[in-house]
Write an enzyme that holds these catalytic residues in place. Structure first.
Site: not given
Ligand code: RFL
Ligand code: PHB
Length: 388
Positions: A72, A201, A292, A296, A382
Site C-alpha cells: 500500500h 480510518y 492499535p 505499531k 505511519y
Molecule cells: P505475542 O504475539 O503476544 O506473543 C507472545 C507469545 O508468548 C506466549 N506466552 C508464553 N509462552 C510460554 N510461557 C508463558 N508463560 C507464556 N505466556 C505467553 C503467547 O502464547 C504468545 O505466543 O507478543 P509479541 O511477539 O511481542 O508480538 C506483539 C504483537 O503480537 C502485537 O504487538 C500486535 O499484534 C499488536 N497489534 C498490531 N500491531 C501492528 O504492528 N500493526 C497492527 O496493525 C496491529 N493491529 C494489534 C492489532 C493487536 C491487536 N490485538 C488483538 C491486541 C490489532 C489488534 C486487534
Molecule cells: C489490521 O489490519 O488488523 C489493522 C490495521 C491497522 C491498524 C490496526 C489493525 O491500525
C-alpha cells in the site's frame, strides 16, 4: 537442559529473535505455552512497515510476505463524511507498508524453524524464572505431558507478550507507565472482498471505525465500542449496520459478508522500564503495548529484536556486554516515539467521552487532513521511522 539463549514465547518477537540468532550460529530454545495451531490462527495485526518486511527478508523468511502481502502507498482518513488520502509513499520518499496478517508472519517463522530442526516447544508454559542476576538464568516450565523441567541458559529473553510471566516477575524493579483509554475495539474478520483499496480510518460522531484488509477475499474491520462491551449484544446485522453508518460517504457502498471471527480488544498503553534485568531481557509486548490505531505493536516487537540480536551476539561471541547494557535505552527511544504516535492517532480518531477533549481532537483531525505538513508527519510515523 541447557542452551545459550532461552526465548519465552513464540510470537513475532520470540520467533524472529530465534531466527536472527540462528543465522549467527547461536543456540536457542523457544518455549511456547500454546499449540502450534493456536499461534498460527490467532488473528491480530495486519500492517507491516517496510523495515519490518526488509528485516524478515534479510532473515530469509520474507518470501511469502513479499509475494502475497498487499503493498500500500497510502491510507485514508475520514472526517465529517469526507475522505482524505495520506499519500504515504509520496510524502516519505517512496516508502510503503505491506498488509500481511500477523498469523502469516508467525506461520512463516515457525515453518523456517521447524525446517532448521531447532527446538520450539509448544504446549510448554514457563512458570517461573530465576537466577537472572547470575551468568546462568533459568526458566522453569510445565511441558505438555504435565512434567516440569528447567532450562539453564546464558541469557533469557521474555518475549511472552502482554500476559506473560516475565514482566510481572520483574515488575517490582520496574517503573511501569500506563494509560487506559475510555473505549475498546470490536474487531471482525469477514469473508467479503474489501470495499476499499486502502485502509480507511473513520472518525464519526457514533465512534471510530477502521476498514482494513487481509486478502482480495477477506476484510478486517473494527468499531469503537465500550470497554466492557458484551459481544452477545452485537449480532452480525447490528455490526454491519453500525459499520455502514460510520463509513457512509456519498457514492460508496460497504459490501457485507459472513463474519468469520469477532473479538473485543481494550486500548492501553504500557511501558515497563527498563527492558533489561540482569540476564533477562524483555522484547515486544512483554515490555510495552500501544493502542492499535497507529499499527505499531508488531513492528515494535520486531524492531526490539532487531536491536537486541547483534547485542546478544557481541556478548556471547566476544564477551562484550556494552550493547546489552545499552539495549533498553536504545529500544525505549523507539518505543516512546511509537507511544506518542499511537496516542495521537488514537485520540484524534476516536469519539471521546470528555466533550472538551472530543472537540479538540476533532479540530486536530480537521487540521491534519488540510495541512501538507501535518500529513507528512503522520505519513513518516505511519510508514515507520528508521531503527535507532
Ligand atoms: P505475542 O504475539 O503476544 O506473543 C507472545 C507469545 O508468548 C506466549 N506466552 C508464553 N509462552 C510460554 N510461557 C508463558 N508463560 C507464556 N505466556 C505467553 C503467547 O502464547 C504468545 O505466543 O507478543 P509479541 O511477539 O511481542 O508480538 C506483539 C504483537 O503480537 C502485537 O504487538 C500486535 O499484534 C499488536 N497489534 C498490531 N500491531 C501492528 O504492528 N500493526 C497492527 O496493525 C496491529 N493491529 C494489534 C492489532 C493487536 C491487536 N490485538 C488483538 C491486541 C490489532 C489488534 C486487534
Ligand atoms: C489490521 O489490519 O488488523 C489493522 C490495521 C491497522 C491498524 C490496526 C489493525 O491500525
Amino acid at each position: 537442559m541447557r542452551t545459550q539463549v532461552g526465548i519465552i514465547g513464540a510470537g513475532p518477537a520470540g520467533l524472529t529473535l530465534g531466527r536472527l540468532l540462528e543465522l549467527e550460529d547461536i543456540d536457542t530454545v523457544v518455549i511456547e505455552s500454546r499449540s502450534r495451531e493456536y499461534v498460527e490462527q490467532r488473528v491480530r495485526a495486519g500492517v507491516l512497515e517496510q523495515a519490518t518486511v526488509d528485516l524478515l527478508d534479510e532473515a530469509g523468511v520474507g518470501g511469502r510476505a513479499r509475494a502475497e502481502g498487499l503493498v500500500h502507498h497510502g491510507v485514508i482518513l475520514q472526517v465529517d463524511g469526507q475522505r482524505h488520502r495520506i499519500a504515504l509513499s509520496d510524502l516519505t520518499g517512496g516508502r510503503i507498508i505491506v498488509i500481511y496478517g500477523q498469523q502469516e508472519v508467525v506461520k512463516d517463522l515457525v515453518a523456517a524453524r521447524v525446517e532448521s530442526g531447532l527446538p520450539l516447544w509448544f504446549g510448554s508454559e514457563c512458570t517461573s524464572i530465576s537466577d537472572i542476576d547470575t551468568d546462568h538464568p533459568r526458566a522453569r516450565f510445565a511441558g505438555p505431558d504435565g512434567t516440569t523441567d528447567e532450562l539453564e541458559c546464558d541469557l533469557l529473553v521474555g518475549a511472552d507478550g502482554f500476559h506473560g510471566v516475565s514482566r510481572p516477575l520483574v515488575a517490582p524493579q520496574c517503573q511501569v507507565f500506563e494509560r487506559d483509554y475510555p473505549f475498546a475495539w470490536l474487531g471482525i474478520l469477514a469473508a467479503v472482498a474489501p470495499s476499499t483499496d486502502e485502509l480507511i480510518y473513520a472518525r464519526h460522531d457514533r465512534g471510530f471505525a477502521l476498514h482494513s484488509l487481509r486478502s482480495p477475499t477477506v476484510s478486517r474491520l473494527y468499531l469503537q465500542c465500550a470497554v466492557e462491551e458484551d459481544l452477545d449484544a452485537w449480532p452480525d446485522d447490528r455490526i454491519w449496520a453500525e459499520l455502514q453508518t460510520r463509513f457512509a460517504v456519498d457514492g460508496w457502498t460497504l459490501d457485507e459478508g459472513p463474519i468469520l471471527e469477532k473479538g473485543v480488544t481494550p486500548m492501553r498503553s504500557v511501558v515497563a522500564e527498563p527492558m533489561r534485568h540482569g540476564r533477562l531481557l524483555l522484547a515486544g509486548d512483554a515490555g510495552h503495548i500501544v493502542p492499535p490505531t497507529g499499527a505499531k505493536g508488531l513492528n515494535l516487537a520486531i524492531a526490539d529484536v532487531a536491536i537486541l540480536a547483534p547485542r546478544i551476539v557481541d556478548l556471547l561471541r566476544n564477551g562484550d556486554d556494552a550493547g546489552i547494557e545499552d539495549y533498553s535505552q536504545t529500544a525505549l527511544r523507539r518505543v516512546w516515539r511509537a507511544q506518542d504516535f499511537s496516542n495521537e492517532m488514537t485520540s484524534m480518531m476516536h469519539k471521546n467521552p470528555d466533550p472538551f477533549e472530543d472537540r479538540r481532537q476533532h479540530a486536530r483531525l480537521r487540521y491534519v487532513v488540510a495541512s501538507e505538513a501535518a500529513k507528512r508527519s503522520i505519513a513518516e510515523n505511519y510508514v515507520g521511522l528508521p531503527f535507532w
